[in-house]
Scaffold this active site. Structure first.
Site, PDB file in Angstrom:
ATOM      1  N   LYS A  59      14.913  38.114  62.039  1.00  0.00           N
ATOM      2  CA  LYS A  59      15.364  38.885  62.982  1.00  0.00           C
ATOM      3  C   LYS A  59      13.880  39.539  63.554  1.00  0.00           C
ATOM      4  O   LYS A  59      13.533  40.671  63.045  1.00  0.00           O
ATOM      5  CB  LYS A  59      16.384  39.900  63.085  1.00  0.00           C
ATOM      6  CG  LYS A  59      16.773  40.676  64.131  1.00  0.00           C
ATOM      7  CD  LYS A  59      17.537  41.927  64.110  1.00  0.00           C
ATOM      8  CE  LYS A  59      16.427  43.165  64.085  1.00  0.00           C
ATOM      9  NZ  LYS A  59      15.760  43.249  65.411  1.00  0.00           N
ATOM     10  N   CYS A  77       0.843  50.581  61.340  1.00  0.00           N
ATOM     11  CA  CYS A  77       1.450  51.423  60.113  1.00  0.00           C
ATOM     12  C   CYS A  77       0.209  51.940  59.416  1.00  0.00           C
ATOM     13  O   CYS A  77       0.351  52.844  58.795  1.00  0.00           O
ATOM     14  CB  CYS A  77       2.305  50.665  59.271  1.00  0.00           C
ATOM     15  SG  CYS A  77       1.680  49.181  58.335  1.00  0.00           S
ATOM     16  N   GLU A 127       5.363  61.120  61.415  1.00  0.00           N
ATOM     17  CA  GLU A 127       4.477  59.969  62.164  1.00  0.00           C
ATOM     18  C   GLU A 127       4.890  59.762  63.529  1.00  0.00           C
ATOM     19  O   GLU A 127       6.047  59.989  63.874  1.00  0.00           O
ATOM     20  CB  GLU A 127       5.173  58.703  61.359  1.00  0.00           C
ATOM     21  CG  GLU A 127       4.451  57.345  61.615  1.00  0.00           C
ATOM     22  CD  GLU A 127       4.934  56.013  61.177  1.00  0.00           C
ATOM     23  OE1 GLU A 127       4.188  55.220  60.867  1.00  0.00           O
ATOM     24  OE2 GLU A 127       6.224  56.142  60.849  1.00  0.00           O
ATOM     25  N   GLU A 136       8.327  47.842  53.523  1.00  0.00           N
ATOM     26  CA  GLU A 136       6.906  48.600  53.911  1.00  0.00           C
ATOM     27  C   GLU A 136       7.339  49.460  54.813  1.00  0.00           C
ATOM     28  O   GLU A 136       7.560  48.913  56.089  1.00  0.00           O
ATOM     29  CB  GLU A 136       5.927  47.589  54.263  1.00  0.00           C
ATOM     30  CG  GLU A 136       4.479  48.250  54.308  1.00  0.00           C
ATOM     31  CD  GLU A 136       4.094  48.396  55.764  1.00  0.00           C
ATOM     32  OE1 GLU A 136       4.044  49.588  56.393  1.00  0.00           O
ATOM     33  OE2 GLU A 136       3.651  47.514  56.655  1.00  0.00           O
TER      34      GLU A 136
END
Length: 485
Positions: A178, A288, A389, A254
């Site tokens: 996906k 990231c 973040e 992750e």
């Protein structure tokens, strides 16, 4: 590709229910395609196709032939690199200077690298002396994990998708992929490559959609899916993990990061500034591994901030198809609004803005999701801007005095994905690098990868490691076969 279909059991098809959603160009905010949205029934077809392939032609295929096909997939991506590049730029808005040198080449390289690694895989044997003197031999064997659900992010769509698909297939698994709803196109085009080079039907399946109540949730909950590998936000990872608990699916995550850079006075200042520009603003800060917290030894703090801000102001967003462009837009209007809220929050929390700080436009691209590269100073370490973040082209610079303070500041976060250390002292590099709570630490560089090494984070930044034989450990079941002699 104006109508992006599902790819199930070797066939492109619309969703069974006929549902679709729009795809927008981040540079203009205009719809450029319609994407088929998979429901639970479509995901079930994909999972069943993957199971059939696993129990049929793919599962019985000699390893050498399987790895030959993966190398052929890499060749197929290279042969159609211009098509992959055009779709990646359309979906993400990222400059061709970035996508053409990183995203697409790495997409092909992942298949070659993991084919080579699996070709060198070997079994281990241990001879045991038994009381009767006849002995026994213990043999370690690896078998495919099964059907793997691959849920991918939008920031590096082809690169991070193939980073998971390549080792999964090399180990003999089949996959249901996906892609992010923001970036569906290159995963779909890869289906054509898979089919054209002769990968059996059902080995590689692509279903489009969202998370809760859509394709993502259906993959996680389907009983024929044996494991989930996911890259994305930590909150989403928690939700997936909770859902996987009911049938004990294996997971590899992750997740998010709030990554630090530690800049010591004995560093190469030119390299440290240039490296921090790259680590903070590459891909518009949407990696990231990007740096959002920069800690600089006080002796060089003022000059570092001045030079960093000056270079940040030189990064001008522009046409992603222009090879000279270094800064693209954010991925979506939703993400633009999120980043904009932090631009306001930082000022409200007391930040001094040295560069950027506002949304902007790019010449010739009205309506896009553009934001200026931003450099802040002056925040307290408890500020939300330094705790959460942001995932945009922003960084905050803070001074430190003793080395221990820098380490404490770097580790004062719920995340632990990566860090960068800039120093000319080899002993300090070892000492500080070893003291930082992060899965990856770069010294005097950033994002320098060797695909044989472990990739992943500590704390809220993930579970497990992938890369090299670490990927094999996740994508295979390990068995001990004991033979009494």
């Amino acid at each position: 590709m104006d109508h992006v279909q599902l790819f199930i059991d070797g066939t492109f098809r619309d969703a069974l229910a006929g549902d679709t959603f729009p795809l927008f160009d981040p540079t203009r905010g205009e719809q450029v395609a319609t994407v088929c949205e998979a429901g639970a029934a479509d995901v079930a077809l994909a999972a069943e196709a993957a199971r059939r392939a696993l129990q049929g032609p793919w599962g019985s295929m000699p390893v050498a032939e399987r790895l030959r096909l993966l190398r052929a997939v890499a060749d197929g991506v290279d042969a159609r690199k211009d098509e992959f590049l055009a779709l990646e730029v359309r979906d993400t808005g990222k400059p061709v200077s970035f996508a053409g040198t990183i995203d697409i080449p790495r997409g092909a390289a992942n298949f070659r690298a993991f084919a080579d690694m699996l070709a060198g895989q070997h079994e281990e044997a241990y001879h045991q002396h038994t009381a009767d003197g006849r002995g026994a031999v213990h043999i370690t064997q690896r078998s495919p994990l099964g059907v793997v659900g691959v849920i991918c992010p939008w920031n590096l769509p082809l690169l991070l998708m193939t980073w998971k698909v390549a080792p999964a297939l090399a180990a003999g698994n089949t996959v249901v992929v996906k892609p992010s709803e923001e970036t569906p196109s290159t995963a779909t085009l890869l289906g054509e490559v898979m089919r054209d080079v002769g990968v059996p039907d059902g080995v590689y399946n692509v279903v489009h959609g969202f998370g809760p109540g859509s394709a993502g949730e259906a993959i996680v909950q389907h009983p024929d899916v044996d494991a989930i590998t996911f890259t994305g936000e930590s909150a989403t990872g928690r939700a997936i993990m909770a859902s996987c608990a009911s049938d004990l699916k294996r997971v590899s995550f992750e997740l998010g990061g709030k990554n630090p850079a530690l800049v010591f006075a004995d560093c190469d200042l030119d390299a440290a500034v240039a490296g921090t520009i790259r680590s903070s603003f590459s891909n518009c800060g949407q990696i990231c591994l990007c740096t959002e917290r920069v800690y600089v030894e006080r002796a060089i703090y003022d000059v570092f901030v001045e030079r960093l801000a000056a270079q940040a102001r030189e990064l001008v967003p522009g046409d992603p198809h222009d090879p000279a462009t270094q800064m693209g837009p954010l991925i979506s209007s939703v993400h633009r609004d999120k980043v904009a809220s932090y631009l306001d929050l930082a000022v409200a929390e007391g930040a001094t803005v040295h560069a950027g700080g506002t949304l902007t436009d790019a010449a010739g691209f009205p309506g896009g999701y553009w934001v200026q590269p931003t450099v802040w100073t002056g925040l307290d370490h408890t500020a939300r801007t330094l705790r959460e973040e942001i995932f945009g082209p922003v960084c905050h610079v803070m001074p430190f005095d003793p080395e221990a303070e820098a380490i404490a500041l770097a580790n004062d976060t719920p995340y632990g994905l990566c860090a960068a250390v800039w120093t000319g002292d080899v002993a300090r590099a070892h000492r500080v690098g070893g003291a930082i709570d992060a899965g990856m630490v770069w010294v005097n560089t950033w994002y320098l990868r060797d695909l044989r090494t472990p990739f992943g984070g500590m704390k809220a930044s993930g579970i497990g490691r992938e890369g090299g034989h670490y990927s094999t450990e996740f994508y295979t079941e390990l068995k001990n076969l004991c033979i009494k002699l």
